[in-house]
Design an enzyme around this catalytic site. Structure first.
Site, mmCIF file in Angstrom:
data_model
loop_
_atom_site.group_PDB
_atom_site.id
_atom_site.type_symbol
_atom_site.label_atom_id
_atom_site.label_comp_id
_atom_site.label_asym_id
_atom_site.label_seq_id
_atom_site.Cartn_x
_atom_site.Cartn_y
_atom_site.Cartn_z
ATOM 1 N N HIS A 67 32.471 35.722 26.464
ATOM 2 C CA HIS A 67 33.076 35.280 25.203
ATOM 3 C C HIS A 67 32.968 33.767 24.996
ATOM 4 C CE1 HIS A 67 36.693 34.299 27.697
ATOM 5 N NE2 HIS A 67 36.914 33.408 26.735
ATOM 6 N N ASP A 115 33.163 41.272 30.036
ATOM 7 C CA ASP A 115 33.184 39.846 29.701
ATOM 8 C C ASP A 115 32.543 38.967 30.768
ATOM 9 O OD1 ASP A 115 33.833 37.790 27.842
ATOM 10 O OD2 ASP A 115 35.484 37.165 29.129
ATOM 11 N N SER A 205 38.340 29.833 30.837
ATOM 12 C CA SER A 205 37.572 31.074 30.731
ATOM 13 C C SER A 205 36.341 31.046 31.625
ATOM 14 C CB SER A 205 37.141 31.293 29.284
ATOM 15 O OG SER A 205 38.245 31.522 28.453
#
Length: 452
Positions: A67, A115, A205
């Site tokens: 992402h 992801d 992330s």
């Protein structure tokens, strides 16, 4: 992506990566990096880790999150990977620390369901960076505890901790993507983790989920952060990233298990920093005749010298990898060795363009005053040696040595003066056949003895 992120912008409730209590995590931390993403739409930050593969060949794979670049147009050749971007201790530094950075990557694989994003850094990894390729666990078992390292808001490396066992998220998860749309990841594709120390932010992330084995079990997708209340996070499971995709570009197995071993776990690997290498070669004249009793000097992290035997060979062992070393050769013969009237005549013919010396090494031998040319001054010095007026060439040794691979070209004086010490940079393995050619000053007909 945002441009207001970076040093000093993360929340105050983060713990710096080098606070006490994580000595056993020192190696794992050296594999963590801040990723500065360059996109057609702007710039942004994520986190990632170097990962080992079953070939253990130090291919610089970086595991991060899909992402991070979703709905954007990545310019991967401009992405920067910042290692050791961290405080040296527990307190925030008074000024921004430096980092060990690498520029450019290519994408190898990606899948949003779990992801993951796998990149390969295209820049060479300097051995001086002392990096670590983190191991992994694809069994799918939920890790019980661990330390987590990341770059929240693109800030220096921080530490989070979880002491309660993680669990497999058995329902789908709704996410709001960068366009404001709701996207859903499937059930059983993520671990749910509650932090007991620290938090996370945008920029965290892609950071790895470490278990107590200090292996990677997944990478950070997102959750509910902040500095108060329960910090719940979700990590894409490595077990689902491994082979759920239908192509090499959508799964990890092809890249992290290139040998096809089928193992479920792999330990981490130190960058080949702790090893050693050897240098060996032969010292000869231009005809390839070994030169005996030449003294070869090694300088750098190891200082040593060896004397060549009847075969002209030399060897140095146990030199630390990744360092710059220097090599120099000398031989303390008398200046008179091999020098005669015949040499004088050959040099005079060369100077008068009657009969040119037929090798660049002979031209170097004729330049006994090391002026970068052959002149009457060289012949005067040679005459004094022949007559015994002088015992040495003025300020010059009896021999000069240079690597056999040294690019002399047709003009040996084009890059005058030649160095006395020859440097070899950032060596990554044994170096054999590093040969030297010796030139006896004044001797252009190669009459100097090489066996004494």
């Amino acid at each position: 992506p945002a441009s207001s992120f970076g040093y000093g912008t993360s929340l105050g409730c983060h713990t710096n990566a080098n606070c006490p209590g994580d000595d056993e995590w020192e190696a794992a931390k050296r594999g963590i990096c801040r990723i500065m993403m360059v996109l057609e739409e702007g710039t942004g930050y994520c986190s990632g880790s170097l990962v080992n593969n079953t070939a253990e060949d130090e291919t610089p794979y970086i595991l991060s999150a899909s992402h991070c670049q979703m709905n954007f147009t990545p310019l991967h050749d401009l992405w920067r990977f910042d290692f050791e971007y961290e405080a040296s201790g527990c307190n925030d530094p008074t000024q921004e620390p430096s980092s060990n950075s690498l520029l450019g990557c290519v994408q190898r694989a990606e899948r949003f369901e779990s992801d993951f994003l796998l990149l390969e850094i295209t820049a060479p990894l300097p051995l001086s960076y002392n990096l670590y390729f983190n191991g992994w666990d694809r069994s799918g078992d939920a890790p019980a505890s661990g330390n987590l390292y990341h770059h929240p808001s693109g800030d220096i490396k921080k530490r989070s901790v979880y002491t309660q066992p993680s669990v497999v998220q058995n329902t789908g998860i709704d996410w709001t993507d960068s366009n404001g749309d709701i996207v859903t990841t499937p059930a059983n594709h993520h671990f749910r983790v509650n932090y007991s120390e620290g938090t996370f932010e945008v920029g965290s992330s892609g950071s790895p989920l470490f278990g107590p084995d200090r292996r990677i079990h997944g990478q950070l997708h997102g959750g509910s952060g902040g500095c108060s209340g329960t910090i719940t996070t979700y990590y894409g499971r490595l077990s689902r990233s491994w082979a759920d995709g239908n192509t090499p570009g959508s799964r990890l197995s092809d890249w992290l298990d290139p040998l096809g071993l089928g193992v479920e776990t792999l330990d981490g690997k130190e960058q080949q920093q702790q090893g050693a290498f050897s240098i060996s070669g032969q010292v000869t004249n231009e005809l390839g005749t070994p030169i005996v009793n030449a003294k070869v000097h090694l300088s750098g992290p190891v200082t040593d010298s060896v004397i060549t035997g009847s075969d002209g060979q030399y060897t140095f062992n146990d030199i630390p990898l990744g360092n710059t070393v220097g090599l120099r050769v000398e031989k303390t013969d008398a200046a008179t060795a091999g020098v005669s009237l015949a040499d004088q005549i050959l040099i005079a013919k060369h100077s008068l363009a009657i009969d040119t010396l037929d090798s660049v090494y002979k031209m170097l031998a004729a330049d006994v005053n090391d002026s970068g040319s052959i002149s009457v001054l060289d012949r005067i010095q040679i005459q004094k040696i022949i007559l015994g007026v002088n015992l040495h060439f003025d300020g010059q040794p009896a021999w000069r040595f240079l690597p056999a691979s040294w690019p002399l070209g047709d003009d040996p004086f084009a890059n005058h003066p030649l160095p006395e010490v020859f440097l070899l940079d950032d060596i990554t393995g044994d170096l054999s056949g590093f040969d030297f050619i010796g030139v006896k000053l004044g001797d252009v007909n190669l009459n100097s003895p090489t066996d004494n």
